[in-house]
Design a protein around this motif. Structure first.
Motif, PDB file in Angstrom:
ATOM      1  N   ASP A  93      -4.505   0.570   3.927  1.00 37.58           N
ATOM      2  CA  ASP A  93      -4.470   0.045   2.549  1.00 37.58           C
ATOM      3  C   ASP A  93      -3.794   1.079   1.653  1.00 37.58           C
ATOM      4  OD1 ASP A  93      -4.805  -1.430   0.305  1.00 37.58           O
ATOM      5  OD2 ASP A  93      -6.986  -1.334   0.247  1.00 37.58           O
ATOM      6  N   LEU A  94      -2.478   1.007   1.555  1.00 35.16           N
ATOM      7  CA  LEU A  94      -1.716   1.946   0.741  1.00 35.16           C
ATOM      8  C   LEU A  94      -1.791   1.564  -0.735  1.00 35.16           C
ATOM      9  CD1 LEU A  94       1.498   2.374   2.925  1.00 35.16           C
ATOM     10  CD2 LEU A  94      -0.504   3.874   2.822  1.00 35.16           C
TER      11      LEU A  94
ATOM     12  N   PRO B  90       6.596  11.757 -11.235  1.00 43.01           N
ATOM     13  CA  PRO B  90       5.517  12.082 -10.290  1.00 43.01           C
ATOM     14  C   PRO B  90       5.103  10.850  -9.492  1.00 43.01           C
ATOM     15  CG  PRO B  90       4.651  11.866 -12.513  1.00 43.01           C
ATOM     16  CD  PRO B  90       6.143  11.736 -12.638  1.00 43.01           C
ATOM     17  N   VAL B  91       4.949  11.021  -8.185  1.00 44.98           N
ATOM     18  CA  VAL B  91       4.586   9.913  -7.301  1.00 44.98           C
ATOM     19  C   VAL B  91       3.408  10.355  -6.440  1.00 44.98           C
ATOM     20  CG1 VAL B  91       5.324   8.373  -5.442  1.00 44.98           C
ATOM     21  CG2 VAL B  91       6.942   9.023  -7.251  1.00 44.98           C
ATOM     22  N   LEU B  92       2.348   9.544  -6.416  1.00 42.88           N
ATOM     23  CA  LEU B  92       1.186   9.815  -5.582  1.00 42.88           C
ATOM     24  C   LEU B  92       0.844   8.566  -4.796  1.00 42.88           C
ATOM     25  CD1 LEU B  92      -1.072  11.861  -4.836  1.00 42.88           C
ATOM     26  CD2 LEU B  92      -2.450  10.813  -6.635  1.00 42.88           C
ATOM     27  N   VAL B  93       0.779   8.696  -3.458  1.00 43.31           N
ATOM     28  CA  VAL B  93       0.484   7.579  -2.558  1.00 43.31           C
ATOM     29  C   VAL B  93      -0.836   7.855  -1.852  1.00 43.31           C
ATOM     30  CG1 VAL B  93       1.288   6.208  -0.596  1.00 43.31           C
ATOM     31  CG2 VAL B  93       2.943   7.170  -2.208  1.00 43.31           C
ATOM     32  N   ARG B  94      -1.738   6.864  -1.881  1.00 49.04           N
ATOM     33  CA  ARG B  94      -3.033   6.999  -1.211  1.00 49.04           C
ATOM     34  C   ARG B  94      -3.159   5.966  -0.095  1.00 49.04           C
ATOM     35  NH1 ARG B  94      -6.248   9.866  -4.883  1.00 49.04           N
ATOM     36  NH2 ARG B  94      -5.504   9.767  -7.046  1.00 49.04           N
ATOM     37  N   ASN B  95      -3.967   6.282   0.883  1.00 52.58           N
ATOM     38  CA  ASN B  95      -4.382   5.318   1.900  1.00 52.58           C
ATOM     39  C   ASN B  95      -5.884   5.139   1.747  1.00 52.58           C
ATOM     40  OD1 ASN B  95      -4.916   3.719   4.083  1.00 52.58           O
ATOM     41  ND2 ASN B  95      -4.285   5.205   5.638  1.00 52.58           N
ATOM     42  N   SER B  96      -6.285   4.079   1.027  1.00 53.98           N
ATOM     43  CA  SER B  96      -7.708   3.850   0.790  1.00 53.98           C
ATOM     44  C   SER B  96      -8.350   3.020   1.896  1.00 53.98           C
ATOM     45  CB  SER B  96      -7.913   3.158  -0.560  1.00 53.98           C
ATOM     46  OG  SER B  96      -7.318   1.872  -0.554  1.00 53.98           O
ATOM     47  N   GLY B  97      -7.581   2.724   2.951  1.00 53.34           N
ATOM     48  CA  GLY B  97      -8.137   1.981   4.081  1.00 53.34           C
ATOM     49  C   GLY B  97      -8.913   2.882   5.029  1.00 53.34           C
TER      50      GLY B  97
ATOM     51  N   TYR C 154      10.533   0.275 -10.174  1.00 53.32           N
ATOM     52  CA  TYR C 154       9.467   0.058  -9.200  1.00 53.32           C
ATOM     53  C   TYR C 154       9.445   1.200  -8.184  1.00 53.32           C
ATOM     54  CZ  TYR C 154       8.831  -4.849 -10.589  1.00 53.32           C
ATOM     55  OH  TYR C 154       8.559  -6.004 -11.293  1.00 53.32           O
ATOM     56  N   VAL C 155       8.246   1.661  -7.856  1.00 51.07           N
ATOM     57  CA  VAL C 155       8.033   2.603  -6.757  1.00 51.07           C
ATOM     58  C   VAL C 155       7.027   1.960  -5.809  1.00 51.07           C
ATOM     59  CG1 VAL C 155       7.262   4.904  -6.096  1.00 51.07           C
ATOM     60  CG2 VAL C 155       8.502   4.580  -8.250  1.00 51.07           C
ATOM     61  N   VAL C 156       7.430   1.775  -4.554  1.00 52.81           N
ATOM     62  CA  VAL C 156       6.635   0.998  -3.605  1.00 52.81           C
ATOM     63  C   VAL C 156       6.409   1.802  -2.334  1.00 52.81           C
ATOM     64  CG1 VAL C 156       6.431  -1.237  -2.436  1.00 52.81           C
ATOM     65  CG2 VAL C 156       7.889  -1.024  -4.470  1.00 52.81           C
ATOM     66  N   ALA C 157       5.177   1.818  -1.836  1.00 57.46           N
ATOM     67  CA  ALA C 157       4.845   2.470  -0.573  1.00 57.46           C
ATOM     68  C   ALA C 157       4.604   1.413   0.496  1.00 57.46           C
ATOM     69  CB  ALA C 157       3.610   3.347  -0.721  1.00 57.46           C
ATOM     70  N   ILE C 158       5.184   1.604   1.674  1.00 65.44           N
ATOM     71  CA  ILE C 158       5.002   0.668   2.779  1.00 65.44           C
ATOM     72  C   ILE C 158       4.790   1.432   4.069  1.00 65.44           C
ATOM     73  CG2 ILE C 158       6.256  -1.314   1.832  1.00 65.44           C
ATOM     74  CD1 ILE C 158       8.733  -0.349   3.242  1.00 65.44           C
ATOM     75  N   GLY C 159       3.963   0.867   4.960  1.00 61.78           N
ATOM     76  CA  GLY C 159       3.804   1.416   6.289  1.00 61.78           C
ATOM     77  C   GLY C 159       4.952   0.976   7.175  1.00 61.78           C
ATOM     78  N   LEU C 160       5.433   1.885   8.038  1.00 62.06           N
ATOM     79  CA  LEU C 160       6.575   1.599   8.899  1.00 62.06           C
ATOM     80  C   LEU C 160       6.195   1.690  10.365  1.00 62.06           C
ATOM     81  CD1 LEU C 160       9.294   3.722   7.048  1.00 62.06           C
ATOM     82  CD2 LEU C 160       8.946   1.249   6.890  1.00 62.06           C
TER      83      LEU C 160
ATOM     84  N   ASP D 126      -0.824  -3.923   6.081  1.00 68.09           N
ATOM     85  CA  ASP D 126      -1.516  -3.443   4.893  1.00 68.09           C
ATOM     86  C   ASP D 126      -2.475  -4.507   4.387  1.00 68.09           C
ATOM     87  OD1 ASP D 126      -1.863  -2.734   1.913  1.00 68.09           O
ATOM     88  OD2 ASP D 126      -0.791  -1.011   2.713  1.00 68.09           O
ATOM     89  N   LEU D 127      -3.691  -4.112   4.045  1.00 68.17           N
ATOM     90  CA  LEU D 127      -4.704  -5.057   3.597  1.00 68.17           C
ATOM     91  C   LEU D 127      -4.357  -5.672   2.248  1.00 68.17           C
ATOM     92  CD1 LEU D 127      -7.978  -3.141   4.546  1.00 68.17           C
ATOM     93  CD2 LEU D 127      -6.937  -5.068   5.744  1.00 68.17           C
TER      94      LEU D 127
END
Length: 509
Positions: free
Chosen positions: A162-163, A182-189, A263-269, A307-308
């Protein structure tokens, strides 16, 4: 690029295009004296949120003032007497809300956006059979109800990746200037993501500066994808370090005033995509964009998972650019040919500069009023054009092109310095006593200072040889989105107009 990534780019491009008319602020021409507009506060939220039982989940959404008047004393309410929030969702309202979950938002200016967050933490013992439950949301301006919607909370014991991307503050930049973001990406999963992709999109006049070997431009819609072959553990967070930042730059000739969305988007690859990307860019110049761990967690073996909640994988922020001048002039034309021939004319506007025009928004929407010459029958019309004489006088009752005498044609993208923006019209030349000239009148918007060149003639020129000088019909303009962008914006404008009409109160004399 995989189909999923391309679909993501396309979806964000469409969202941005629609937001140009629906979300960023269209001060339409002044209303008649007997009309008063009621402020409308729209709720832009995800339809569903997937939550891991026993874990806390932060849900974010936005409120927008979709009217062109200030909304005073805005109230946001979660749940109601008819739709109470189930206690087992573990709902916590934002700070400052009262015991009834009514939250005072304050005043919102025309086009202003306000981000809101709440949390849910369902009980760990719920079980897979527990049904989805909804949280109702509603807005009011004073005591006047405005918008309402609901978010369905889907619970899971299985979990997954869950990004989330933290909010990014808006910027103000002068022409030609740049700034770090500034960019901060979390994985709350509760599962690790094997590799991370960061997508940056600025579809209008702001350029992302990402001259790194692990960043690749998606030319179709103007976005960048940066690939990090590093796992992000459950509960972990990454940021971009100071020595390899994301920068955004305002072009020297960018149109203003305007709030350009980024837009700033985080995705799992998948590992396969990372391998192909690395091979494709192995000889690329420049430094490598790196990630810096903010917190650490013990990582298990990489396990790729969907991603959830993709709705919170992005952050949108605006770059406000000050006013610039863009002198626009009308471009006329002629239907040239013999009686009975179907000929085409291209008319519209040209931008004399020195900057580009602002993109379409609720603060400025350029359009052309085309009055057709007499003695023709319209056969084909540009998809950006609608029957009518102005933005507030569009005749939706006309369905037969033969009845059209006036058109309103929307400028649905920024017109660059020295560029042209044309609309294609095809008509049959009729056998009449006189072909009286029509006209093309441009509404140049807030940047246009000289109104003397905003009108040009649209005529009929009869030839004797039968080889008319008509121009070929061209398709929708490229640049904003690949395919369907103009139709989307025209439809969005009509929908906005209809919604706005329903919220106008006529004052009795």
């Amino acid at each position: 690029m995989t189909m999923r990534l391309r679909a993501l780019f396309s979806r964000l491009a469409l969202t941005t295009a629609a937001s140009g008319l629906a979300l960023t602020g269209l001060s339409l021409p002044a209303q008649a004296a007997d009309e008063v507009e009621v402020p409308y506060i729209g709720i832009i939220s995800p339809e569903t949120v997937t939550v891991i039982n026993g874990q806390s989940k932060t849900v974010k959404f936005d409120l927008y003032n979709l009217s062109d008047v200030t909304a005073e004393n805005v109230i946001l309410t979660f749940g109601s007497a008819a739709k109470p929030i189930s206690a087992d969702l573990g709902f916590t309202a934002p700070a400052g809300c009262d015991a009834g979950n009514a939250c005072a938002i304050g005043d919102l200016a025309p086009g202003q956006r306000r981000s809101v967050k709440f949390t849910v933490k369902p009980a760990a013992a719920a079980g897979a059979a527990d049904p989805a439950k909804s949280i109702a949301l509603s807005t009011a301006v004073g005591e006047q109800p405005s918008d309402e919607t609901s978010i369905t909370v889907v619970r899971t014991d299985k979990g997954g990746v869950d990004l989330e991307v933290d909010e990014i503050a808006d910027l103000k930049l002068a022409h030609g200037k740049s700034a770090d973001v500034p960019v901060l990406v979390r994985n709350s999963g509760n599962k690790e993501v094997a590799a991370l992709g960061l997508v940056v999109m600025a579809p209008y006049g702001v350029t992302p500066v990402l001259n790194y070997r692990n960043c690749e431009k998606e030319t179709e819609v103007g976005g960048f994808l940066c690939v990090f072959n590093e796992p992000l553990a459950a509960g972990g967070a990454f940021t971009l370090p100071e020595n390899t930042p994301l920068r955004v730059k305002v072009q020297p000739d960018a149109g203003g005033p305007f709030e350009y969305p980024v837009y700033v988007v985080a995705i799992g690859l998948t590992e396969k995509y990372v391998f192909d990307f690395t091979k494709r860019n192995s000889d690329a110049p420049g430094k490598t964009l790196t990630l810096e761990a903010v917190s650490s967690a013990t990582a298990e073996e990489p396990e790729v998972a969907e991603d959830l909640n993709e709705d919170d994988n992005y952050a949108i922020f605006s770059v406000t650019v000050p006013k610039s001048t863009a002198e626009t002039a009308a471009v006329g034309g002629a239907f040239t040919g013999e009686i009975g021939e179907e000929r085409t004319a291209e008319v519209g506007l040209r931008n004399l500069g020195p900057s580009g025009t602002v993109p379409p928004s609720m603060a400025s929407l350029q359009y052309a009023h085309i009055k057709l010459p007499t003695g023709i029958e319209l056969m084909k019309v540009d998809e950006r054009c609608l029957p009518g004489t102005s933005l507030t006088d569009i005749d939706e009752s006309i369905t037969d092109l033969a009845q059209v005498t006036d058109l309103v044609c929307l400028v649905v993208e920024s017109v660059p310095n020295k560029g042209r923006y044309l609309f294609s019209l095809s008509a049959e030349i009729l056998d009449v006593a006189e072909h009286k000239a029509g006209s093309v009148t441009i509404n140049g918007g807030v940047q246009d200072k000289n109104k003397d060149n905003n009108k040009a003639a649209l005529t009929v020129k009869l030839t004797s040889g039968g080889s008319g000088g008509g121009l070929p019909i061209t398709g929708a303009p490229a640049g904003l989105i690949a395919g369907g962008g103009a139709a989307l914006l025209a439809a969005g404008f009509i929908a906005f107009r209809m919604a706005r009409r329903r919220r106008i109160i006529t004052v009795a004399e």
